[in-house]
Design an enzyme around this catalytic site. Structure first.
Site, PDB file in Angstrom:
ATOM      1  N   TYR A  99       0.845  -1.205   0.000  1.00  0.00           N
ATOM      2  CA  TYR A  99       0.000   0.000   0.000  1.00  0.00           C
ATOM      3  C   TYR A  99       0.871   1.241   0.000  1.00  0.00           C
ATOM      4  O   TYR A  99       2.033   1.216   0.421  1.00  0.00           O
ATOM      5  CB  TYR A  99      -0.960   0.006   1.198  1.00  0.00           C
ATOM      6  CG  TYR A  99      -0.289   0.213   2.543  1.00  0.00           C
ATOM      7  CD1 TYR A  99       0.146  -0.876   3.287  1.00  0.00           C
ATOM      8  CD2 TYR A  99      -0.094   1.491   3.068  1.00  0.00           C
ATOM      9  CE1 TYR A  99       0.757  -0.701   4.523  1.00  0.00           C
ATOM     10  CE2 TYR A  99       0.508   1.671   4.303  1.00  0.00           C
ATOM     11  CZ  TYR A  99       0.936   0.575   5.028  1.00  0.00           C
ATOM     12  OH  TYR A  99       1.550   0.751   6.244  1.00  0.00           O
ATOM     13  N   CYS A 100       0.307   2.341  -0.514  1.00  0.00           N
ATOM     14  CA  CYS A 100       0.971   3.646  -0.472  1.00  0.00           C
ATOM     15  C   CYS A 100      -0.110   4.712  -0.372  1.00  0.00           C
ATOM     16  O   CYS A 100      -1.264   4.402  -0.089  1.00  0.00           O
ATOM     17  CB  CYS A 100       1.875   3.844  -1.686  1.00  0.00           C
ATOM     18  SG  CYS A 100       0.994   3.908  -3.259  1.00  0.00           S
ATOM     19  N   THR A 101       0.229   5.977  -0.608  1.00  0.00           N
ATOM     20  CA  THR A 101      -0.726   7.063  -0.389  1.00  0.00           C
ATOM     21  C   THR A 101      -1.921   7.003  -1.339  1.00  0.00           C
ATOM     22  O   THR A 101      -3.056   7.036  -0.914  1.00  0.00           O
ATOM     23  CB  THR A 101      -0.013   8.432  -0.562  1.00  0.00           C
ATOM     24  OG1 THR A 101       1.197   8.395   0.173  1.00  0.00           O
ATOM     25  CG2 THR A 101      -0.876   9.568  -0.077  1.00  0.00           C
TER      26      THR A 101
END
Ligand SMILES: [Zn+2]
Ligand SMILES: [Zn+2]
Length: 334
Positions: free
Chosen positions: A194-196
């Site tokens: 996951y990331c922003t």
């Protein structure tokens, strides 16, 4: 680089606006043959709609974080749908309001995500399976699962998924080799990234699949979308704390948990600050008491410099070595 004075003017101009703005973001991996010409077109069109923000354009695609006047929102959506390269792009709006950008910057870059890995190491047609919020919550509970936070340490420091592993690297070019190393011996695991907003996982998942890790999945739309869904659908948030964002707000609260501490006194705090000394601008976490004591600066030295007349301050600005930028990482507890 612009000085504090012109920034103040830009802030004043923003505050005097008699309309609201919506902060949003979008990205797309798409082949852009002539980024320079495309850049000029995007700048001209967005500027005419009084859009502010930061847009990166590269041969591999586009990455945009912008603030759009509400009165122009409809025209903006129409414009996006008329630009062929933006076809089907997913526009994510922010969950918290507030001033996000002061000006419009559209830059041509080598890559939209600077992992600095050769083209032979990934193929954007083969990326990890996208999971929505519900699916991600379920997948996290599976056995033999590794959750990896694909952001920078200063981002995960204030908010992260409960069981996430954090790669300890300072530069994005070191990130993928480090993640590969972390997964050694766990190649058979379900790997959740996951990331922003999702952009970093697209490329990272492609790299990991290319490395022979078969079961790679990614959070669709990133934490921004996850936070929206959790709120809207009343789901349990397995992400705790704040979602760091790359604009003047520096974070969107997802849950009430505060998981970090002030870098100066150790008090519980998750407020990122950009040191007010223009020769420093270090990003750090500061509680309200230290903020007041140091006038928003990171140290007594910076407070002294920031209180000098502008002409005196410029002397310090010229000396870029004034601050050891690595101090941030030395002071972080992670
Ligand atoms: Zn403090
Ligand atoms: Zn400072």
């Amino acid at each position: 680089m612009y000085n504090q004075k012109s920034k103040d003017l830009l802030v004043k101009k923003l505050e005097s606006e008699d309309f609201n703005r919506t902060t949003c973001s979008f990205y797309k991996y798409v082949n852009i043959v002539d980024p320079l010409t495309f850049r000029d077109k995007v700048y001209e069109e967005f500027d005419s709609l009084e859009i502010l923000g930061r847009i990166y354009i590269a041969k591999e695609g586009v990455n945009a974080q912008i603030s759009v006047p509400e009165k122009n929102w409809g025209i903006f959506l129409k414009l996006i749908s008329n630009i062929k390269l933006f076809n089907d792009v997913d526009i994510k709006t922010a969950i918290n309001d507030g001033i996000s950008f002061y000006k419009l910057v559209v830059k041509v870059k080598k890559e939209i995500v600077a992992y600095n890995i050769p083209k032979s190491k990934f193929n954007m047609d083969i990326v990890g399976e996208h999971l929505n919020t519900k699916q991600f919550n379920e997948a996290i509970e599976n056995s033999n699962t590794t959750v990896i936070d694909m952001r920078n340490i200063y981002e995960s420091e204030v908010g992260q998924f409960i069981s996430a592993e954090i790669p300890l690297v300072e530069k994005s070019k070191d990130l993928l080799p480090e993640v590969r190393r972390m997964l050694k011996g766990r190649e058979h695991h379900q790997v959740l990234l996951y990331c922003t907003g999702g952009i970093r996982c697209e490329k990272a998942s492609s790299f990991l699949i290319n490395e022979g890790i078969k079961n790679v999945k990614q959070l669709q739309g990133g934490i921004i979308q996850y936070a929206h869904d959790v709120k809207k659908e009343g789901l349990e948030s397995k992400f705790i704390g704040k979602n760091f964002v790359f604009d003047a707000r520096l974070g969107e609260r997802v849950t009430e948990d505060i998981i970090s501490t002030c870098h100066l006194c150790g008090e519980t705090s998750d407020c990122h600050k950009d040191c007010k000394n223009d020769a420093c601008h270090i990003l750090f976490i500061q509680c309200s008491i230290c903020d007041e004591k140091l006038n928003g600066c990171c140290s007594i030295e910076c407070k002294k410099i920031a209180s000098l007349p502008i002409a005196e301050q410029i002397k310090y600005r010229k000396n870029q070595k004034f601050v050891d930028k690595r101090r941030y990482f030395k002071s972080t507890k992670l």
